[in-house]
Design an enzyme around this catalytic site. Structure first.
Site, PDB file in Angstrom:
ATOM      1  N   HIS A   1       0.903  -1.273   0.066  1.00 38.94           N
ATOM      2  CA  HIS A   1       0.051   0.065   0.184  1.00 38.94           C
ATOM      3  C   HIS A   1       0.831   1.204  -0.003  1.00 38.94           C
ATOM      4  O   HIS A   1       1.870   1.174   0.661  1.00 38.94           O
ATOM      5  CB  HIS A   1      -0.925   0.196   1.302  1.00 38.94           C
ATOM      6  CG  HIS A   1      -2.002   0.946   1.137  1.00 38.94           C
ATOM      7  ND1 HIS A   1      -1.917   2.241   1.496  1.00 38.94           N
ATOM      8  CD2 HIS A   1      -3.160   0.581   0.686  1.00 38.94           C
ATOM      9  CE1 HIS A   1      -3.253   2.808   1.071  1.00 38.94           C
ATOM     10  NE2 HIS A   1      -4.048   1.935   0.765  1.00 38.94           N
TER      11      HIS A   1
ATOM     12  N   ASP B   1      -7.892  -5.306  -0.172  1.00 36.36           N
ATOM     13  CA  ASP B   1      -8.549  -6.076  -1.231  1.00 36.36           C
ATOM     14  C   ASP B   1      -8.067  -7.573  -1.005  1.00 36.36           C
ATOM     15  O   ASP B   1      -8.425  -8.150  -1.891  1.00 36.36           O
ATOM     16  CB  ASP B   1      -7.772  -5.666  -2.676  1.00 36.36           C
ATOM     17  CG  ASP B   1      -8.368  -4.253  -2.789  1.00 36.36           C
ATOM     18  OD1 ASP B   1      -7.531  -3.334  -3.315  1.00 36.36           O
ATOM     19  OD2 ASP B   1      -9.554  -4.020  -2.865  1.00 36.36           O
TER      20      ASP B   1
HETATM   21  C1  SDX Z   1      -6.008  -0.018  -3.088  1.00 37.19           C
HETATM   22  O1  SDX Z   1      -4.223   4.391  -2.435  1.00 37.19           O
HETATM   23  C2  SDX Z   1      -5.259   3.856  -1.624  1.00 37.19           C
HETATM   24  O2  SDX Z   1      -5.824   4.158  -0.657  1.00 37.19           O
HETATM   25  C3  SDX Z   1      -5.962   2.749  -2.262  1.00 37.19           C
HETATM   26  C4  SDX Z   1      -6.888   1.874  -1.571  1.00 37.19           C
HETATM   27  C5  SDX Z   1      -8.117   2.747  -1.376  1.00 37.19           C
HETATM   28  O3  SDX Z   1      -9.017   2.401  -0.283  1.00 37.19           O
HETATM   29  O4  SDX Z   1      -8.573   3.511  -1.988  1.00 37.19           O
HETATM   30  O5  SDX Z   1      -6.414   1.431  -0.367  1.00 37.19           O
HETATM   31  C6  SDX Z   1      -7.463   0.587  -2.455  1.00 37.19           C
HETATM   32  O6  SDX Z   1      -6.002   0.176  -4.406  1.00 37.19           O
HETATM   33  C7  SDX Z   1      -5.352  -1.028  -2.231  1.00 37.19           C
HETATM   34  C8  SDX Z   1      -4.010  -1.368  -3.132  1.00 37.19           C
HETATM   35  C9  SDX Z   1      -4.618  -2.587  -4.130  1.00 37.19           C
HETATM   36  N1  SDX Z   1      -3.510  -3.043  -5.185  1.00 37.19           N
HETATM   37  C10 SDX Z   1      -2.824  -4.098  -4.914  1.00 37.19           C
HETATM   38  O7  SDX Z   1      -3.084  -4.874  -3.985  1.00 37.19           O
HETATM   39  C11 SDX Z   1      -1.803  -4.312  -6.193  1.00 37.19           C
HETATM   40  C12 SDX Z   1      -0.399  -5.206  -5.557  1.00 37.19           C
HETATM   41  N2  SDX Z   1       0.454  -3.776  -4.926  1.00 37.19           N
HETATM   42  C13 SDX Z   1       0.985  -3.089  -5.622  1.00 37.19           C
HETATM   43  O8  SDX Z   1       1.031  -2.816  -6.727  1.00 37.19           O
HETATM   44  C14 SDX Z   1       1.655  -1.537  -4.631  1.00 37.19           C
HETATM   45  O9  SDX Z   1       1.812  -2.258  -3.668  1.00 37.19           O
HETATM   46  C15 SDX Z   1       0.465  -0.518  -4.648  1.00 37.19           C
HETATM   47  C16 SDX Z   1       0.293  -0.402  -5.995  1.00 37.19           C
HETATM   48  C17 SDX Z   1      -0.573  -1.076  -3.970  1.00 37.19           C
HETATM   49  C18 SDX Z   1       1.257   0.301  -4.207  1.00 37.19           C
HETATM   50  O10 SDX Z   1       2.609   0.924  -5.015  1.00 37.19           O
HETATM   51  P1  SDX Z   1       3.621   1.827  -4.638  1.00 37.19           P
HETATM   52  O11 SDX Z   1       3.089   2.557  -3.433  1.00 37.19           O
HETATM   53  O12 SDX Z   1       3.826   2.575  -5.867  1.00 37.19           O
HETATM   54  O13 SDX Z   1       4.757   0.995  -4.445  1.00 37.19           O
HETATM   55  P2  SDX Z   1       5.795   0.369  -5.215  1.00 37.19           P
HETATM   56  O14 SDX Z   1       5.288  -0.121  -6.459  1.00 37.19           O
HETATM   57  O15 SDX Z   1       7.059   1.555  -5.641  1.00 37.19           O
HETATM   58  O16 SDX Z   1       6.750  -0.699  -4.534  1.00 37.19           O
HETATM   59  C19 SDX Z   1       7.748  -0.432  -3.799  1.00 37.19           C
HETATM   60  C20 SDX Z   1       8.449  -1.654  -3.629  1.00 37.19           C
HETATM   61  C21 SDX Z   1       8.902  -2.031  -4.869  1.00 37.19           C
HETATM   62  O17 SDX Z   1      10.056  -2.880  -4.897  1.00 37.19           O
HETATM   63  P3  SDX Z   1      11.589  -2.212  -5.272  1.00 37.19           P
HETATM   64  O18 SDX Z   1      11.382  -1.615  -6.544  1.00 37.19           O
HETATM   65  O19 SDX Z   1      11.520  -0.967  -4.179  1.00 37.19           O
HETATM   66  O20 SDX Z   1      12.409  -3.185  -5.153  1.00 37.19           O
HETATM   67  O21 SDX Z   1       7.679  -2.774  -3.019  1.00 37.19           O
HETATM   68  C22 SDX Z   1       7.308  -3.726  -4.215  1.00 37.19           C
HETATM   69  C23 SDX Z   1       7.752  -3.056  -5.576  1.00 37.19           C
HETATM   70  O22 SDX Z   1       8.245  -4.108  -6.588  1.00 37.19           O
HETATM   71  N3  SDX Z   1       5.867  -4.179  -4.091  1.00 37.19           N
HETATM   72  C24 SDX Z   1       5.594  -5.390  -4.291  1.00 37.19           C
HETATM   73  C25 SDX Z   1       4.179  -5.354  -4.175  1.00 37.19           C
HETATM   74  N4  SDX Z   1       4.102  -4.143  -3.821  1.00 37.19           N
HETATM   75  C26 SDX Z   1       4.984  -3.372  -3.757  1.00 37.19           C
HETATM   76  N5  SDX Z   1       6.311  -6.525  -4.790  1.00 37.19           N
HETATM   77  C27 SDX Z   1       5.480  -7.804  -4.783  1.00 37.19           C
HETATM   78  N6  SDX Z   1       4.000  -7.724  -4.625  1.00 37.19           N
HETATM   79  C28 SDX Z   1       3.362  -6.461  -4.281  1.00 37.19           C
HETATM   80  N7  SDX Z   1       2.396  -6.521  -4.195  1.00 37.19           N
END
Ligand code: SDX
Length: 393
Positions: A272, A329
């Site tokens: 998140h 989720d």
């Molecule tokens: C919602 O914003 C809100 O409030 C949203 C929400 C709401 O109520 O409106 O809470 C609802 O959308 C919840 C999120 C649902 N999405 C998912 O579950 C999809 C999987 N999650 C990721 O795509 C990610 O965690 C996000 C999109 C939720 C957040 O992305 P960020 O903040 O841009 O973080 P990032 O992509 O920069 O990740 C930071 C690191 C990265 O690794 P490095 O490049 O630092 O090595 O963490 C890793 C990412 O690769 N990472 C994950 C991961 N989420 C982040 N690696 C594996 N699996 C994951 N789920």
């Protein structure tokens, strides 16, 4: 240009506005609507009451709540011509696309909603109308997909029961809403009702900042929510858990994929932007999943897979370093499934829940006369160059 442009892709460190609606603390895992904790509201309130709280800022008196509920009931019916719009969709149209189109169509049926200078009363009428019609649109999006005749609202029922009946009732069959299902849905909608400046809410605000109508702004929010990184994650989680189940529950393989930079797969329902600790909603939903499934006598093997995956992820260095925890989720789809809601309607359920939050944020942005949203950029393209005629290219 004068002044320094600070680049902040994804607005990770940018505050786009001030707001008095929802408070999040990502480190402590705190979520409050108008100062009330999500734990208390999920336990003691109802979705319609939470909608009132978010939109008007205070918990309603009994009289105010009755008036609000009655106003919604007065406007539940949907113009017959909107049914013709629905009939124009192919049955394989994704329910989110149908929902956003039906919401946009309200600008045609209520053109006064386009007037940026209309009175506060007229704005409130627009708000009541979309709150009243969204459950019907959501249920109709489903009926379009399964090719069943639509149902019309039954104003004898409460908000959630009315939606469930429109969604599941079939001609010539008596449909009784199961109170366990209606209560579980009500609690889920409360938990999804607002979440400060997430992707879809920021979309609603920026579209509304051009003085587009409430309906056009909400429709834009529905489309932003659709993406798998945002509201689409709840159905992506189920597909992921089913794939792991097909793999014989091999969570290690899928964890490996989630950590492999060359593999686009991410552990859906984890991580998140704000919560660097447990998402407080995930905690409540996880507990509710056990509760609802046992009450309904549903034994869903993917709930065990989800719990196993959570356990592995929470003890995995890659996830610990990046503070990746289950988000809203991760478990919600397991409850939706137990309620009989099909997987590609899960994001529609998210939109149904988020509607009051989108409305409240749009209303606050307009009442504060916020300027049109128009960020800048750092230009990295060509310098000036002359036109090249076709025969010289
Ligand atoms: C919602 O914003 C809100 O409030 C949203 C929400 C709401 O109520 O409106 O809470 C609802 O959308 C919840 C999120 C649902 N999405 C998912 O579950 C999809 C999987 N999650 C990721 O795509 C990610 O965690 C996000 C999109 C939720 C957040 O992305 P960020 O903040 O841009 O973080 P990032 O992509 O920069 O990740 C930071 C690191 C990265 O690794 P490095 O490049 O630092 O090595 O963490 C890793 C990412 O690769 N990472 C994950 C991961 N989420 C982040 N690696 C594996 N699996 C994951 N789920």
């Amino acid at each position: 240009d004068s002044g320094l442009i600070t680049l902040d892709p994804g607005y990770k460190n940018t505050g786009s506005t001030t707001s008095a609606i929802t408070f999040l603390d990502g480190e402590k895992g705190i979520l409050r609507y108008r100062g009330y904790s999500i734990e208390e509201l999920a336990e003691k309130s109802t979705f319609v009451e939470v909608a009132y709280l978010l939109i008007y800022g205070e918990l309603p008196s009994q009289e105010q709540l009755n008036k609000f509920q009655n106003e919604i009931k007065v406007h539940t019916l949907v113009h017959e011509d909107i049914k013709k719009i629905l009939e124009g969709f192919p049955s394989n149209a994704h329910p989110m696309g149908v929902l956003s189109s039906l919401v946009t169509s309200l600008t045609a049926f209520y053109p006064e909603s386009l007037d940026p200078n209309r009175s506060a009363d007229k704005v409130n009428l627009s708000i009541i109308r979309i709150l009243a019609k969204m459950p019907t649109f959501a249920a109709w999006a489903y009926k379009n997909e399964v090719g069943h005749p639509v149902n019309y609202p039954d104003n004898r029922l409460d908000y959630c029961s009315n939606f469930l009946k429109m969604m599941f009732a079939l001609p010539a069959e008596e449909y009784q809403v199961d109170p366990v299902v209606a209560n579980a849905l009500d609690k889920l909608l409360i938990l999804h009702a607002d979440h400060e400046q997430n992707c879809s809410t920021s979309t609603v605000r920026i579209v509304g900042s051009s003085q587009a109508s409430l309906y056009a702004s909400i429709s834009a929010g529905i489309n932003a929510l659709w993406g798998p990184l945002h509201g689409g994650a709840n159905s992506a989680v189920i597909h992921m858990l089913e794939n792991i189940q097909k793999d014989g529950g091999d969570t290690k393989k899928w964890m490996g994929k989630a950590k492999d930079k060359d593999d686009p797969f991410r552990l859906m329902g984890f991580g998140h932007r704000v919560y660097k600790n447990f998402d407080p909603r995930a905690k409540i939903i996880k507990k509710a999943a056990d509760d609802v499934l046992s009450k309904l006598g549903v034994n869903d093997p993917i709930l065990e897979i989800a719990k196993g995956l959570e356990e592995v992820a929470l003890s995995d260095d890659y996830f610990i370093e990046r503070k990746l925890y289950p988000n809203v989720d991760f478990y919600s789809g397991i409850i939706y499934r137990a309620l009989g809601i099909p997987v590609d309607m899960f994001t529609v359920m998210f939109a149904l829940g988020r509607l009051p939050g989108w409305i409240a944020q749009w209303k606050e942005m307009r009442e504060n006369h916020e300027p049109i949203g128009r960020p800048r950029q750092i230009y990295v393209g060509h310098n000036l160059r002359s036109y090249v005629d076709m025969n010289n290219r």
